[in-house]
Write an enzyme that holds these catalytic residues in place. Structure first.
Site, mmCIF file in Angstrom:
data_model
loop_
_atom_site.group_PDB
_atom_site.id
_atom_site.type_symbol
_atom_site.label_atom_id
_atom_site.label_comp_id
_atom_site.label_asym_id
_atom_site.label_seq_id
_atom_site.Cartn_x
_atom_site.Cartn_y
_atom_site.Cartn_z
ATOM 1 N N GLU A 122 47.064 40.164 47.354
ATOM 2 C CA GLU A 122 46.071 40.982 48.021
ATOM 3 C C GLU A 122 44.745 40.229 48.127
ATOM 4 O OE1 GLU A 122 47.733 45.418 47.055
ATOM 5 O OE2 GLU A 122 46.493 44.484 45.546
ATOM 6 N N CYS A 135 37.172 38.642 48.257
ATOM 7 C CA CYS A 135 37.756 38.451 46.935
ATOM 8 C C CYS A 135 39.176 37.925 47.142
ATOM 9 C CB CYS A 135 37.760 39.794 46.207
ATOM 10 S SG CYS A 135 38.540 39.719 44.596
ATOM 11 N N CYS A 142 50.095 37.040 37.193
ATOM 12 C CA CYS A 142 49.236 36.298 36.269
ATOM 13 C C CYS A 142 50.027 36.060 34.989
ATOM 14 C CB CYS A 142 47.972 37.114 35.963
ATOM 15 S SG CYS A 142 46.716 36.206 35.044
ATOM 16 N N CYS A 146 45.857 40.676 30.207
ATOM 17 C CA CYS A 146 44.698 41.481 29.804
ATOM 18 C C CYS A 146 45.097 42.944 29.926
ATOM 19 C CB CYS A 146 43.503 41.144 30.685
ATOM 20 S SG CYS A 146 43.099 39.382 30.594
ATOM 21 N N CYS A 149 44.013 45.295 32.919
ATOM 22 C CA CYS A 149 44.102 44.745 34.276
ATOM 23 C C CYS A 149 45.466 45.031 34.885
ATOM 24 C CB CYS A 149 43.851 43.231 34.227
ATOM 25 S SG CYS A 149 44.143 42.414 35.800
ATOM 26 N N CYS A 377 38.223 45.998 41.557
ATOM 27 C CA CYS A 377 38.553 44.970 40.562
ATOM 28 C C CYS A 377 39.686 45.423 39.668
ATOM 29 C CB CYS A 377 37.393 44.745 39.603
ATOM 30 S SG CYS A 377 35.947 44.130 40.337
HETATM 31 N N1 SAH Z 1 41.779 36.104 36.213
HETATM 32 C C1 SAH Z 1 40.396 36.004 36.448
HETATM 33 C C2 SAH Z 1 39.969 36.529 37.804
HETATM 34 C C3 SAH Z 1 40.590 37.818 38.277
HETATM 35 S S1 SAH Z 1 40.091 39.316 37.536
HETATM 36 C C4 SAH Z 1 39.624 36.675 35.350
HETATM 37 O O1 SAH Z 1 40.233 37.381 34.561
HETATM 38 O O2 SAH Z 1 38.424 36.474 35.260
HETATM 39 C C5 SAH Z 1 38.472 39.651 38.197
HETATM 40 C C6 SAH Z 1 37.617 40.547 37.277
HETATM 41 O O3 SAH Z 1 38.079 41.902 37.295
HETATM 42 C C7 SAH Z 1 37.703 40.096 35.839
HETATM 43 O O4 SAH Z 1 36.445 40.129 35.218
HETATM 44 C C8 SAH Z 1 38.598 41.123 35.243
HETATM 45 O O5 SAH Z 1 38.453 41.174 33.871
HETATM 46 C C9 SAH Z 1 38.162 42.372 35.970
HETATM 47 N N2 SAH Z 1 39.108 43.479 35.868
HETATM 48 C C10 SAH Z 1 40.429 43.402 35.671
HETATM 49 N N3 SAH Z 1 40.967 44.638 35.624
HETATM 50 C C11 SAH Z 1 39.966 45.510 35.794
HETATM 51 C C12 SAH Z 1 39.892 46.938 35.869
HETATM 52 N N4 SAH Z 1 40.981 47.689 35.792
HETATM 53 N N5 SAH Z 1 38.691 47.501 36.065
HETATM 54 C C13 SAH Z 1 37.578 46.735 36.197
HETATM 55 N N6 SAH Z 1 37.590 45.395 36.151
HETATM 56 C C14 SAH Z 1 38.764 44.775 35.943
HETATM 57 FE FE1 SF4 Z 2 44.999 37.720 34.703
HETATM 58 FE FE2 SF4 Z 2 43.960 40.166 35.084
HETATM 59 FE FE3 SF4 Z 2 43.468 38.857 32.817
HETATM 60 FE FE4 SF4 Z 2 42.338 38.011 35.089
HETATM 61 S S1 SF4 Z 2 41.955 39.965 34.070
HETATM 62 S S2 SF4 Z 2 43.355 36.730 33.532
HETATM 63 S S3 SF4 Z 2 43.992 38.483 36.552
HETATM 64 S S4 SF4 Z 2 45.487 39.560 33.524
#
Ligand code: SAH
Ligand code: SF4
Length: 402
Positions: A122, A135, A142, A146, A149, A377
């Site tokens: 996406e 974005c 991934c 996390c 996420c 995000c």
């Molecule tokens: N993998 C990279 C970039 C993608 S995530 C990283 O983790 O930095 C982009 C941002 O969105 C990151 O700061 C991530 O922690 C945040 N993010 C992920 N899931 C989210 C959620 N459910 N609500 C708000 N922010 C989120």
């Molecule tokens: Fe991967 Fe989501 Fe963690 Fe970013 S925030 S490193 S996309 S699992």
């Protein structure tokens, strides 16, 4: 609102669907999209371009592809017919395919993009009054998990190629109608619709470093898409050994998914913390090349109710980062089906922001955009990816029991 592209109203999107991708795939021709200047030079040389013409031909083709956004060699009128035929026999100019485009009530556009092998990622376009941010994704899924996420619930399928990464910028420009028209000026007038790029979509960009670097170098090239390096932000969860390369080999701005102020909590939210903990990460950030007040590091901090949002967390945060030119981006948690967290209350987020702000750091609260189309995000995930973990599994991994 969801619409599939063949019926989209903006005529430019028609270009996207009429590219004869299927013919090109597997017929041995090489895609020019994603080749760096050096790569294009090699490819044109291998195709038989005379050495003494190479530099000029690379410049010409480069500008057609990346400045004018053309996909058809016949349009390249400053090249001889014979050379154009040679190009068409050897190369294609191909973008990933836009499967659907959804437009949020707030104007955010989410593209579901199909790449070779049928995988999907996406890409999200976020218009604001003074800028338009795209974005983009760097991986399908991934490897990291996390716990807050959505992408993290999807296994890594594969890394994107440089062409698939820069291709997301190009397909958004197609949709926005933002290529200049040959013979009708350069299109440089006025603010750009697509002025900024954030590597904050699906995937961990530092685990696909070379492709991300090449794609960003293409996007920054002054004779093409020409995005300034300061308008590109790479977000990492904290892949410590690769962080400095973002500055030295790309030169873009850096954002770090910080999200917690103790190792115990960060281990659960951002499990890569078990490998490189808060102290190791902060030491690396203190040494980040180019770090200055004008090129501050963005600390992303997702606000999770009762998990990381106390006043004590805010105070620890400013202590931890003291000395690092930084901005703290507070991200209200965006929910997704099965998520084991809740968004912090608004007054809690405000109170947290105030403490950070009083300590001298900019602490903007990121307004959730495109939530109605799951474009915010952390909400991104391939629709085709069915291997979603169960609620119980997610909760267990987040250390919440269950
Ligand atoms: N993998 C990279 C970039 C993608 S995530 C990283 O983790 O930095 C982009 C941002 O969105 C990151 O700061 C991530 O922690 C945040 N993010 C992920 N899931 C989210 C959620 N459910 N609500 C708000 N922010 C989120
Ligand atoms: Fe991967 Fe989501 Fe963690 Fe970013 S925030 S490193 S996309 S699992």
């Amino acid at each position: 609102m969801s619409e599939s592209l063949p019926h989209a109203s903006a005529p430019i999107t028609q270009d996207v669907v009429t590219i004869p991708r299927k013919d090109a795939v597997g017929d041995g021709r090489v895609n020019l999209v994603g080749l760096t200047r050096d790569g294009m030079r090699e490819a044109l040389a291998a195709a038989g371009t005379p050495e003494n013409q190479l530099k000029m031909r690379v410049n010409q083709v480069w500008q057609w592809v990346y400045h004018w956004g053309v996909r058809d060699f016949d349009v390249m009128t400053n090249l001889s017919k014979d050379f154009r035929r040679l190009l068409a026999e050897t190369f294609v100019i191909e973008l990933p395919e836009v499967v659907t485009r959804e437009i949020s009530a707030d104007g955010t556009r989410k593209y579901l993009v199909r790449i070779a092998g049928g995988h999907e990622v996406e890409t999200v376009y976020i218009p604001e009054s003074d800028r338009g941010t795209l974005c983009i994704s760097s991986q399908v899924g991934c490897t990291l998990t996390c716990s807050f996420c959505h992408t993290g619930t999807q296994k890594l399928v594969r890394n994107l190629t440089a062409g698939e990464i820069v291709g997301q910028i190009m397909l958004a420009r197609d949709d926005l109608g933002e290529w200049p028209e040959p013979g009708k000026g350069t299109g440089d007038a006025g603010p750009r619709l697509l002025s900024n790029v954030v590597l904050m979509g699906m995937g961990e960009p530092l685990y696909n470093f070379e492709a991300v670097r090449d794609a960003m170098r293409i996007a920054m090239d002054g004779e093409g898409i020409a995005l300034s390096r300061r308008r590109i932000t790479l977000s990492t969860s904290g892949v410590v050994p690769e962080i400095a390369r973002a500055a030295t080999e790309i030169g873009c701005l850096l954002a770090v998914s910080f999200h917690a102020t103790t190792d115990a909590v960060r281990d659960k939210l951002v499990p890569i913390n078990k490998r490189w903990n808060i102290e190791t990460l902060l030491d690396t950030l203190r040494d980040y090349p180019r770090l200055s007040n004008s090129e501050r590091i963005t600390f992303e901090y997702v606000m999770l109710k009762g998990v990381n949002d106390s006043d004590a967390d805010a105070r620890r945060l400013v202590q931890l980062i003291s000395g690092i030119p930084a901005k703290i981006n507070l991200i209200p948690f965006n929910e997704w089906p099965g998520a084991p967290y809740e968004r912090s209350d608004w007054d809690r987020i405000q109170a947290f922001a105030d403490i950070v702000h009083k300590a001298g750091y900019a602490s903007p609260i990121r307004t959730p955009r495109g939530e109605d189309i799951m474009a915010a995000c952390g909400q991104l995930k391939s629709a085709t990816e069915r291997a979603r973990k169960s609620r119980a599994q997610i909760a267990a991994e987040a250390g919440l029991g269950g």
